[in-house]
Design an enzyme around this catalytic site. Structure first.
Site, short mmCIF file in Angstrom:
data_model
loop_
_atom_site.label_atom_id
_atom_site.label_comp_id
_atom_site.label_asym_id
_atom_site.label_seq_id
_atom_site.Cartn_x
_atom_site.Cartn_y
_atom_site.Cartn_z
N CYS A 49 2.85 4.65 -0.89
CA CYS A 49 3.29 3.19 -0.60
C CYS A 49 2.18 2.31 -0.36
CB CYS A 49 4.39 3.01 0.45
SG CYS A 49 4.79 1.22 0.52
N CYS A 73 6.22 -4.14 -4.01
CA CYS A 73 5.95 -2.93 -4.03
C CYS A 73 4.57 -2.70 -4.42
CB CYS A 73 6.86 -1.92 -5.14
SG CYS A 73 6.53 -0.39 -5.37
#
Length: 326
Positions: free
Chosen positions: A78, A227
């Protein structure tokens, strides 16, 4: 058990950081999952989150980061979360540059020049990069899917697939095409023959050769404000498909704000630097039940960092609105 946690966000993609070194009892795989299901619920007193970032010891880096999504699944990486963990570790260890271990790679992270006044900013490495269908995985006739028509996805758009190492499906679109994104994304993250493990789906508007807008449906989460790996993968595809100078950074706008990405080509392939905010929202202390399914907040202390970030995000939103209605 009492747990101390920190609420953070990168481009409004929000998380809790839990440092496992500070826990009185070690966590199990099931307790990590249950904590995510519990704390990330948007009805929780703390407001919920997109996931939990677990920090622990590493034998090959300053620390290790694991990412558990709000649905209890684990992500390979991430980028937005890594920036916040990088800041947490930098302040904890009094370092400005170091490495963090993630599921599939040991990555460089470093403090960077603020994107805006009062906005702490960090640069993190995004790699490994692969176009091979096995890395996603993707069921496709060719070894790679790059700027190709897929009639089952759309009658008009083309798609590219890349892992960084999270799997991403990317399409460059016009503003009106964003209406198609949810239906496709939902299907590709349920029972389908193309992506058996699901995929992050990003629709990307190219504003100019060095500027893009990215909207992402994130596997295990749904639509997010941003994201990090999706913005990195989209920047890579922008350079490969739309041109522009590789030495220049790509300005990436998203529903939660903006970041910058720098794409590098090496003998081994590509790497990407993701540069953006690492905002701390509050510190909290909770009491968690033995089965980790219930929690009570006993302390919460907010920061004032959100003011500076929201100013930058507001400017970004106005910029995007101008270019989507031009």
């Amino acid at each position: 058990m009492i747990i101390n946690l920190k609420k953070v966000h990168g481009s409004s993609n929000d998380f809790y950081i839990i440092d496992e070194n500070g826990l009185e009892t070690p966590l199990t795989e099931e307790s990590r999952r249950q904590l995510a299901l519990n704390l990330c619920d948007r009805e929780h007193d703390l407001g919920g989150a997109d996931g939990i970032l677990y920090v622990s010891d590493s034998e090959v880096a300053l620390a290790k980061m694991r990412v558990i999504n709000s649905d209890g699944s684990e992500a390979s990486m991430c980028g937005n979360g890594l920036r916040t963990v990088a800041r947490y570790l930098a302040e904890k260890a009094d370092k400005k540059q170091f490495k963090v271990e993630t599921m599939k790679a040991v990555l460089n992270v470093a403090e960077d020049k603020p994107l805006a006044q009062g906005v702490p900013t960090y640069c993190v490495e995004i790699s490994p990069v692969s176009f091979e269908k096995e890395s996603l995985p993707l069921n496709w006739t060719a070894s790679q899917l790059i700027d190709a028509e897929v009639p089952a996805f759309s009658e008009t758009l083309t798609y590219s697939a890349v892992s960084v190492p999270n799997p991403h499906l990317i399409s460059f679109v016009e503003p009106a095409d964003f209406a198609e994104q949810e239906q496709l994304s939902t299907w590709l993250n349920s029972d389908n023959r193309y992506f058996p493990d699901g995929v992050n789906v990003s629709y990307v508007q190219a504003i100019d050769s060095d500027t893009i807008f990215v909207k992402t449906f994130e596997r295990g989460v749904g639509f997010t404000n941003a994201c990090g790996t999706a913005m990195s993968a989209s920047s890579l595809m922008a350079r490969l498909l739309n041109g522009g100078e590789m030495t220049k950074k790509v300005d990436v706008y998203n529903p939660g704000g903006r970041v910058q990405c720098q794409v590098y080509q090496t003998d081994e392939g590509y790497t990407i630097d993701l540069i953006g905010n690492a905002t701390f929202s509050f510190d909290a202390k909770i009491v968690i039940s033995e089965d980790f399914k219930k929690s009570t907040v006993i302390e919460q202390v907010k920061t004032d960092e959100e003011i500076a970030y929201q100013k930058m995000a507001g400017e970004a939103a106005r910029f995007v609105a101008e270019h989507q209605h031009a």
